[in-house]
Design a protein around this motif. Structure first.
Motif, PDB file in Angstrom:
ATOM      1  N   ALA A  81       0.830  -1.212   0.000  1.00  0.00           N
ATOM      2  CA  ALA A  81       0.000   0.000   0.000  1.00  0.00           C
ATOM      3  C   ALA A  81       0.861   1.258   0.000  1.00  0.00           C
ATOM      4  O   ALA A  81       0.340   2.365  -0.022  1.00  0.00           O
ATOM      5  CB  ALA A  81      -0.921   0.010   1.208  1.00  0.00           C
ATOM      6  N   GLU A  82       2.191   1.075   0.027  1.00  0.00           N
ATOM      7  CA  GLU A  82       3.095   2.214   0.116  1.00  0.00           C
ATOM      8  C   GLU A  82       3.431   2.753  -1.272  1.00  0.00           C
ATOM      9  O   GLU A  82       3.925   2.003  -2.127  1.00  0.00           O
ATOM     10  CB  GLU A  82       4.388   1.820   0.844  1.00  0.00           C
ATOM     11  CG  GLU A  82       4.230   1.620   2.336  1.00  0.00           C
ATOM     12  CD  GLU A  82       3.563   0.316   2.711  1.00  0.00           C
ATOM     13  OE1 GLU A  82       3.054   0.213   3.842  1.00  0.00           O
ATOM     14  OE2 GLU A  82       3.558  -0.607   1.885  1.00  0.00           O
ATOM     15  N   CYS A  83       3.189   4.034  -1.488  1.00  0.00           N
ATOM     16  CA  CYS A  83       3.442   4.680  -2.774  1.00  0.00           C
ATOM     17  C   CYS A  83       4.362   5.886  -2.575  1.00  0.00           C
ATOM     18  O   CYS A  83       4.326   6.541  -1.518  1.00  0.00           O
ATOM     19  CB  CYS A  83       2.137   5.133  -3.418  1.00  0.00           C
ATOM     20  SG  CYS A  83       0.936   3.811  -3.667  1.00  0.00           S
ATOM     21  N   TYR A  84       5.159   6.174  -3.589  1.00  0.00           N
ATOM     22  CA  TYR A  84       6.067   7.309  -3.509  1.00  0.00           C
ATOM     23  C   TYR A  84       5.286   8.597  -3.271  1.00  0.00           C
ATOM     24  O   TYR A  84       4.320   8.901  -3.983  1.00  0.00           O
ATOM     25  CB  TYR A  84       6.880   7.406  -4.799  1.00  0.00           C
ATOM     26  CG  TYR A  84       7.825   8.585  -4.828  1.00  0.00           C
ATOM     27  CD1 TYR A  84       8.968   8.597  -4.036  1.00  0.00           C
ATOM     28  CD2 TYR A  84       7.562   9.687  -5.631  1.00  0.00           C
ATOM     29  CE1 TYR A  84       9.839   9.670  -4.039  1.00  0.00           C
ATOM     30  CE2 TYR A  84       8.425  10.777  -5.651  1.00  0.00           C
ATOM     31  CZ  TYR A  84       9.552  10.763  -4.854  1.00  0.00           C
ATOM     32  OH  TYR A  84      10.412  11.845  -4.869  1.00  0.00           O
ATOM     33  N   ASN A  85       5.711   9.358  -2.250  1.00  0.00           N
ATOM     34  CA  ASN A  85       5.071  10.616  -1.869  1.00  0.00           C
ATOM     35  C   ASN A  85       3.585  10.443  -1.544  1.00  0.00           C
ATOM     36  O   ASN A  85       2.808  11.401  -1.636  1.00  0.00           O
ATOM     37  CB  ASN A  85       5.228  11.676  -2.965  1.00  0.00           C
ATOM     38  CG  ASN A  85       6.528  12.440  -2.814  1.00  0.00           C
ATOM     39  OD1 ASN A  85       7.245  12.276  -1.835  1.00  0.00           O
ATOM     40  ND2 ASN A  85       6.844  13.266  -3.801  1.00  0.00           N
ATOM     41  N   TRP A 143       4.242   5.236  -8.649  1.00  0.00           N
ATOM     42  CA  TRP A 143       5.444   4.497  -8.242  1.00  0.00           C
ATOM     43  C   TRP A 143       5.137   3.783  -6.927  1.00  0.00           C
ATOM     44  O   TRP A 143       5.114   4.385  -5.872  1.00  0.00           O
ATOM     45  CB  TRP A 143       6.637   5.441  -8.087  1.00  0.00           C
ATOM     46  CG  TRP A 143       6.997   6.117  -9.370  1.00  0.00           C
ATOM     47  CD1 TRP A 143       6.604   7.351  -9.790  1.00  0.00           C
ATOM     48  CD2 TRP A 143       7.784   5.563 -10.420  1.00  0.00           C
ATOM     49  NE1 TRP A 143       7.109   7.612 -11.031  1.00  0.00           N
ATOM     50  CE2 TRP A 143       7.846   6.535 -11.454  1.00  0.00           C
ATOM     51  CE3 TRP A 143       8.458   4.347 -10.598  1.00  0.00           C
ATOM     52  CZ2 TRP A 143       8.540   6.323 -12.632  1.00  0.00           C
ATOM     53  CZ3 TRP A 143       9.166   4.131 -11.776  1.00  0.00           C
ATOM     54  CH2 TRP A 143       9.193   5.113 -12.773  1.00  0.00           C
ATOM     55  N   ARG A 144       4.869   2.482  -7.033  1.00  0.00           N
ATOM     56  CA  ARG A 144       4.504   1.670  -5.862  1.00  0.00           C
ATOM     57  C   ARG A 144       5.731   0.907  -5.372  1.00  0.00           C
ATOM     58  O   ARG A 144       6.421   0.241  -6.146  1.00  0.00           O
ATOM     59  CB  ARG A 144       3.395   0.686  -6.199  1.00  0.00           C
ATOM     60  CG  ARG A 144       2.888  -0.111  -4.984  1.00  0.00           C
ATOM     61  CD  ARG A 144       1.841  -1.143  -5.377  1.00  0.00           C
ATOM     62  NE  ARG A 144       0.655  -0.544  -5.959  1.00  0.00           N
ATOM     63  CZ  ARG A 144      -0.367  -0.046  -5.264  1.00  0.00           C
ATOM     64  NH1 ARG A 144      -0.338  -0.094  -3.941  1.00  0.00           N
ATOM     65  NH2 ARG A 144      -1.404   0.486  -5.883  1.00  0.00           N
ATOM     66  N   PRO A 148      10.344   9.583  -8.241  1.00  0.00           N
ATOM     67  CA  PRO A 148      11.559   9.551  -7.432  1.00  0.00           C
ATOM     68  C   PRO A 148      12.832   9.753  -8.233  1.00  0.00           C
ATOM     69  O   PRO A 148      13.884  10.054  -7.660  1.00  0.00           O
ATOM     70  CB  PRO A 148      11.519   8.156  -6.798  1.00  0.00           C
ATOM     71  CG  PRO A 148      10.734   7.340  -7.769  1.00  0.00           C
ATOM     72  CD  PRO A 148       9.687   8.266  -8.314  1.00  0.00           C
ATOM     73  N   GLY A 149      12.769   9.559  -9.581  1.00  0.00           N
ATOM     74  CA  GLY A 149      13.970   9.648 -10.383  1.00  0.00           C
ATOM     75  C   GLY A 149      14.961   8.563 -10.005  1.00  0.00           C
ATOM     76  O   GLY A 149      14.638   7.591  -9.313  1.00  0.00           O
ATOM     77  N   THR A 184      13.443  -0.845  -6.352  1.00  0.00           N
ATOM     78  CA  THR A 184      12.718  -0.271  -5.226  1.00  0.00           C
ATOM     79  C   THR A 184      11.214  -0.227  -5.497  1.00  0.00           C
ATOM     80  O   THR A 184      10.408  -0.418  -4.588  1.00  0.00           O
ATOM     81  CB  THR A 184      13.223   1.148  -4.933  1.00  0.00           C
ATOM     82  OG1 THR A 184      14.605   1.088  -4.587  1.00  0.00           O
ATOM     83  CG2 THR A 184      12.448   1.788  -3.799  1.00  0.00           C
ATOM     84  N   PHE A 185      10.855  -0.010  -6.759  1.00  0.00           N
ATOM     85  CA  PHE A 185       9.456   0.130  -7.135  1.00  0.00           C
ATOM     86  C   PHE A 185       9.031  -0.977  -8.094  1.00  0.00           C
ATOM     87  O   PHE A 185       9.838  -1.480  -8.881  1.00  0.00           O
ATOM     88  CB  PHE A 185       9.213   1.492  -7.791  1.00  0.00           C
ATOM     89  CG  PHE A 185       9.529   2.652  -6.910  1.00  0.00           C
ATOM     90  CD1 PHE A 185       8.587   3.141  -6.014  1.00  0.00           C
ATOM     91  CD2 PHE A 185      10.788   3.243  -6.945  1.00  0.00           C
ATOM     92  CE1 PHE A 185       8.888   4.209  -5.174  1.00  0.00           C
ATOM     93  CE2 PHE A 185      11.096   4.304  -6.109  1.00  0.00           C
ATOM     94  CZ  PHE A 185      10.144   4.789  -5.218  1.00  0.00           C
TER      95      PHE A 185
END
Length: 406
Positions: free
Chosen positions: A227-231, A238-239, A338-339, A345-346
């Motif tokens: 459930a964690e997404c970038y920002n 980007w999960r 995230p670049g 990571t994603f």
């Protein structure tokens, strides 16, 4: 959350044949009508760590005797008490140690056994697509027996003609890691989920994305996504990937997701579930690389197997090998969010390449299996990405499998 359903108990069948998932075998050569002893669930532990084995009896005046029955010899401490311990040996390959505890009271004796798997995980230096190297993680040992907290592992099935309705409690028949922990603040608790699968699954021409891939033979769910997404983006462009290395230049994801040696952790509602290969279940099912092992069922009703399959998918006489997925890390850098370089990571860092490995984009293929000697489409849990599939090729009849993951 998965929904509750009213069950038609007249057609209820209890799944009682799990092979080595069955409760530990009791030695009945010398039995008492009242005395019982339980050595606890099997454990998976790292080498050179302290291992505790805690037996329980229904007569507190009973005496105990622990002995080792198989595996490299270790020095048992407190062998005449309910809790014996030893230091796991250094091993060059995953190694099983077996122990037996004998309890004695005035009415007789009872014995029970426990297996301890000392696991040597994969090293990602040679192949970064493989499962993280757990030897670098502290506290990952799976040695917590939920049954000793009164939690019950249960799977039942109701035949409803074209579908089968499974009721699961999401409690495994194996030990798990310690929860809550620094990366996961939740405590595992017993659930009551019902899920419908097709009785006779059929493969379709196109795949269907799922959030909940399926469940194991002892009723623990395979949750592909986090459930964690970038920002904290609502669109989750980007999960975060739960298993592969990536964050902080090689710090593994479980450092902040709190996963245990089974790639499992706990949702806020108490649901223990897997994001990758459940090593304790694999060990308990006897998956040693010499046979295909049925792990559970996917959302479309097709079977799910462990990491091993036949070299020739349609020949049961061909050699067993480690089956690989057909994904790889993308090259270059991320164009947004995230670049940085694609490093795993994603989820979006990975791409499917047809023919790269043994499996299709859903980690499946058609072939023979021990349970289906005439052949069937089936899935694999793999050491390489995606570990657990994120799609299925059969029809999904229960929308709960399409809901949000964690």
């Amino acid at each position: 959350m998965m929904k509750f359903k009213v069950l038609c108990m007249s057609s209820l069948l209890v799944l009682g044949s799990y092979g080595s998932l069955q409760a530990d075998e009791i030695d009945t050569k010398a039995v008492s009508s009242t005395l019982t002893v339980n050595a606890g669930y099997d454990q998976v532990v790292p080498q050179q760590t302290k291992v505790k084995m805690n037996a329980t009896v229904n007569n507190q005046s009973a005496t105990y005797q622990w002995i080792q029955t198989a595996g490299p010899s270790v020095s048992l401490k407190n062998a005449k008490t309910s809790t014996a311990s030893f230091i796991a040996p250094t091993v060059t390959a995953s190694t099983s140690l077996s122990f037996k505890v004998t309890a004695t009271d005035s009415s007789g004796t009872k014995t029970d056994k426990i297996n301890i798997e000392v696991w040597v995980p994969f090293n990602t230096t040679s192949d970064p697509s493989l499962l993280g190297d757990f030897s670098k993680k502290t506290g990952w040992a799976c040695d917590q027996d939920l049954s000793k907290s009164g939690l019950v592992s249960s799977v039942t099935v109701v035949n409803l003609g074209s579908t089968k309705r499974y009721t699961i409690t999401a409690i495994p028949k194996h030990a798990i890691g310690t929860f809550p922990n620094a990366g996961n603040p939740n405590l595992a608790s017993q659930q009551l989920y019902t899920l419908d699968l097709p009785s006779s699954p059929t493969k379709q021409s196109t795949s269907t994305a799922v959030k909940l891939f399926g469940f194991t033979t002892d009723g623990v769910t395979f949750d592909r996504n986090t459930a964690e997404c970038y920002n904290n983006s609502p669109s989750c462009e980007w999960r975060y990937e739960a298993v592969t290395a990536g964050l902080a230049k090689g710090a593994y994801q479980w450092s902040w997701l709190g996963s245990d040696c089974n790639n499992g952790h706990v949702q806020p509602n108490g649901n223990y579930h897997y994001h990758g290969l459940p090593e304790s279940l694999i060990n308990k099912l006897g998956d040693k690389g010499n046979k295909m092992v049925l792990m559970g069922y996917a959302a479309d009703g097709f079977p799910v197997y462990g990491r091993w399959g036949y070299t020739t998918a349609t020949s049961s006489s061909s050699a067993i090998k480690r089956v690989k997925g057909s994904y790889r890390l993308k090259s270059g850098t991320r164009p947004s969010g995230p670049g940085g370089a694609y490093d795993g990571t994603f989820i979006q860092d990975w791409e499917y390449v047809k023919g790269l490995g043994d499996l299709d984009e859903c980690n499946g293929r058609f072939g023979v299996t021990p349970q289906y000697p005439n052949g069937i489409y089936h899935y694999y849990l793999t050491d390489s990405y995606p570990f657990i599939p994120s799609c299925v090729y059969g029809k999904v009849v229960d929308n709960d499998f399409l809901g949000a993951g964690r």
